[in-house]
Motif scaffolding. Structure first.
Motif, PDB file in Angstrom:
ATOM      1  N   GLY A   1       0.819  -1.204   0.000  1.00 34.25           N
ATOM      2  CA  GLY A   1       0.000   0.000   0.000  1.00 34.25           C
ATOM      3  C   GLY A   1       0.851   1.252   0.000  1.00 34.25           C
ATOM      4  O   GLY A   1       0.579   2.208  -0.741  1.00 34.25           O
TER       5      GLY A   1
ATOM      6  N   TRP B   1      -7.552  -8.102  -0.780  1.00 30.08           N
ATOM      7  CA  TRP B   1      -6.977  -6.757  -0.859  1.00 30.08           C
ATOM      8  C   TRP B   1      -6.549  -6.434  -2.289  1.00 30.08           C
ATOM      9  O   TRP B   1      -6.835  -5.348  -2.802  1.00 30.08           O
ATOM     10  CB  TRP B   1      -5.796  -6.645   0.092  1.00 30.08           C
ATOM     11  CG  TRP B   1      -5.177  -5.286   0.136  1.00 30.08           C
ATOM     12  CD1 TRP B   1      -5.607  -4.202   0.842  1.00 30.08           C
ATOM     13  CD2 TRP B   1      -4.005  -4.858  -0.568  1.00 30.08           C
ATOM     14  NE1 TRP B   1      -4.783  -3.129   0.632  1.00 30.08           N
ATOM     15  CE2 TRP B   1      -3.794  -3.499  -0.223  1.00 30.08           C
ATOM     16  CE3 TRP B   1      -3.111  -5.486  -1.432  1.00 30.08           C
ATOM     17  CZ2 TRP B   1      -2.716  -2.769  -0.735  1.00 30.08           C
ATOM     18  CZ3 TRP B   1      -2.043  -4.763  -1.937  1.00 30.08           C
ATOM     19  CH2 TRP B   1      -1.863  -3.407  -1.593  1.00 30.08           C
TER      20      TRP B   1
ATOM     21  N   GLU C   1      -9.542  -5.729  -4.460  1.00 32.09           N
ATOM     22  CA  GLU C   1     -10.152  -4.427  -4.198  1.00 32.09           C
ATOM     23  C   GLU C   1      -9.309  -3.292  -4.781  1.00 32.09           C
ATOM     24  O   GLU C   1      -9.857  -2.315  -5.317  1.00 32.09           O
ATOM     25  CB  GLU C   1     -10.344  -4.247  -2.699  1.00 32.09           C
ATOM     26  CG  GLU C   1     -11.442  -5.156  -2.144  1.00 32.09           C
ATOM     27  CD  GLU C   1     -11.536  -5.138  -0.626  1.00 32.09           C
ATOM     28  OE1 GLU C   1     -12.523  -5.662  -0.097  1.00 32.09           O
ATOM     29  OE2 GLU C   1     -10.612  -4.594   0.032  1.00 32.09           O
ATOM     30  N   VAL C   2      -7.994  -3.413  -4.690  1.00 33.14           N
ATOM     31  CA  VAL C   2      -7.126  -2.418  -5.319  1.00 33.14           C
ATOM     32  C   VAL C   2      -7.352  -2.423  -6.829  1.00 33.14           C
ATOM     33  O   VAL C   2      -7.455  -1.362  -7.460  1.00 33.14           O
ATOM     34  CB  VAL C   2      -5.637  -2.696  -4.999  1.00 33.14           C
ATOM     35  CG1 VAL C   2      -4.738  -1.738  -5.784  1.00 33.14           C
ATOM     36  CG2 VAL C   2      -5.368  -2.555  -3.510  1.00 33.14           C
TER      37      VAL C   2
ATOM     38  N   ARG D   1      -7.875   4.049   1.952  1.00 36.09           N
ATOM     39  CA  ARG D   1      -7.956   2.979   2.955  1.00 36.09           C
ATOM     40  C   ARG D   1      -7.186   1.745   2.498  1.00 36.09           C
ATOM     41  O   ARG D   1      -6.517   1.084   3.302  1.00 36.09           O
ATOM     42  CB  ARG D   1      -9.422   2.638   3.214  1.00 36.09           C
ATOM     43  CG  ARG D   1     -10.211   3.757   3.896  1.00 36.09           C
ATOM     44  CD  ARG D   1     -11.689   3.431   3.978  1.00 36.09           C
ATOM     45  NE  ARG D   1     -11.934   2.296   4.840  1.00 36.09           N
ATOM     46  CZ  ARG D   1     -13.119   1.681   4.949  1.00 36.09           C
ATOM     47  NH1 ARG D   1     -14.145   2.096   4.212  1.00 36.09           N
ATOM     48  NH2 ARG D   1     -13.266   0.654   5.774  1.00 36.09           N
ATOM     49  N   LEU D   2      -7.256   1.441   1.206  1.00 33.23           N
ATOM     50  CA  LEU D   2      -6.479   0.318   0.678  1.00 33.23           C
ATOM     51  C   LEU D   2      -4.987   0.592   0.777  1.00 33.23           C
ATOM     52  O   LEU D   2      -4.185  -0.325   0.994  1.00 33.23           O
ATOM     53  CB  LEU D   2      -6.875   0.044  -0.772  1.00 33.23           C
ATOM     54  CG  LEU D   2      -8.281  -0.541  -0.977  1.00 33.23           C
ATOM     55  CD1 LEU D   2      -8.670  -0.487  -2.451  1.00 33.23           C
ATOM     56  CD2 LEU D   2      -8.335  -1.980  -0.467  1.00 33.23           C
TER      57      LEU D   2
ATOM     58  N   THR E   1      -5.665  -1.960   4.359  1.00 31.45           N
ATOM     59  CA  THR E   1      -6.931  -2.399   4.944  1.00 31.45           C
ATOM     60  C   THR E   1      -7.769  -3.170   3.925  1.00 31.45           C
ATOM     61  O   THR E   1      -7.933  -2.718   2.787  1.00 31.45           O
ATOM     62  CB  THR E   1      -7.745  -1.178   5.425  1.00 31.45           C
ATOM     63  OG1 THR E   1      -6.962  -0.444   6.362  1.00 31.45           O
ATOM     64  CG2 THR E   1      -9.037  -1.628   6.090  1.00 31.45           C
ATOM     65  N   VAL E   2      -8.284  -4.307   4.330  1.00 25.55           N
ATOM     66  CA  VAL E   2      -9.230  -5.044   3.496  1.00 25.55           C
ATOM     67  C   VAL E   2     -10.619  -4.487   3.772  1.00 25.55           C
ATOM     68  O   VAL E   2     -11.075  -4.451   4.914  1.00 25.55           O
ATOM     69  CB  VAL E   2      -9.199  -6.551   3.805  1.00 25.55           C
ATOM     70  CG1 VAL E   2     -10.231  -7.294   2.957  1.00 25.55           C
ATOM     71  CG2 VAL E   2      -7.805  -7.122   3.542  1.00 25.55           C
TER      72      VAL E   2
END
Length: 275
Positions: free
Chosen positions: A79, A167, A170-171, A239-240, A244-245
């Motif tokens: 991240g 994760w 989501e990214v 947040r990612l 963070t998941v």
């Protein structure tokens, strides 16, 4: 050409082109350079303290790469190295938009969108290719980060594979949402300059921040506006970037953005005059 053939042709041109190799090389070098720089700064306590006072990003990077008792948290490290600051989002958005803006500007697209559904197929292929480039960039960023950290002696903490996969997915969704929107701008304008600006402004969340500030002033309800934008892409990436998941519902705006942008791209291609 149908969708499959268009997608194959786009992928082949992208893989063989110099611009793709150049972007990949720059991307990898920047991640490696970040790890090397943080390793060098962290090795000297006085330099580390001085730099940390003037740069919050460096301070964060040093804290993230501090092994601690269990080792470096891989998601937080990734991240910090390529997600925070919308780095990968801007890179993918600029790269993909340049690729398709050049397609439109050169007039080459006119020769391959012959047929009743060809324009729609081209827009769909452009959207899918953008998703594929985003996936490649996220996976490559994680791989380069792991190899660089291991090569420089950073111990990695144990990690649940399911969390890492979630994760990374989501990214990918957040990056894809920005990139697909900018590709629509490229198809609409056919301008490489406009595409670069759009990639940096949208991918870097500048547009969201400006809209948030403007709407807060116009409506006189900044808190309500903050709640609306608090669940959108910039906050999602932020947040990612902390490793963070996110819960499942947090990715809905990204999914909706991708779907709407692909549909918008098809509409643009359907109505656009091709030189």
């Amino acid at each position: 050409m149908g969708f499959a053939n268009l997608f194959k042709a786009m992928t082949w041109r992208l893989a063989k082109g110099r611009i793709g190799k150049a972007f990949a090389a720059v991307y990898a070098l920047l991640i490696v350079g970040g790890v090397v720089a943080l390793k060098a700064i962290g090795a000297d306590a006085s330099i580390s303290a001085a730099v940390s006072e003037t740069s919050s990003d460096v301070a964060l990077g040093l804290s993230v790469l501090s092994p601690g008792l269990g080792g470096v948290d891989l998601m937080r490290a990734c991240g910090a190295l390529f997600v925070r600051g919308s780095f990968v989002a801007m890179l993918v958005a600029v790269f993909c938009s340049l690729f398709f803006a050049k397609d439109v500007r050169s007039g080459g697209v006119k020769n391959i969108v012959q047929g009743r559904t060809a324009r729609r197929d081209y827009a769909l292929a452009a959207g899918v290719l953008t998703l594929a480039v985003a996936a490649f960039a996220v996976l490559a960023g994680a791989l380069v980060s792991v190899v660089s950290l291991a090569a420089l002696g950073f111990p990695l903490a144990a990690l649940a594979p399911g969390e890492l996969v979630s994760w990374l997915a989501e990214v990918w969704l957040a990056v894809s949402a920005y990139a697909v929107v900018v590709v629509v701008v490229a198809l609409l304008t056919g301008s490489e300059a406009v595409s670069v600006v759009a990639g940096l402004m949208l991918g870097g969340a500048a547009v969201e921040n400006l809209l948030y500030a403007a709407l807060g002033l116009v409506t006189g309800h900044p808190d309500e506006v903050r709640q609306v934008f608090g669940g959108y892409l910039a906050m999602m990436l932020s947040r990612l970037g902390d490793g963070t998941v996110l819960p499942g519902e947090a990715v809905v705006p990204a999914l909706a953005t991708v779907a709407i942008a692909v549909a918008a791209g098809a509409l643009v291609m359907r109505r656009r005059r091709l030189a």
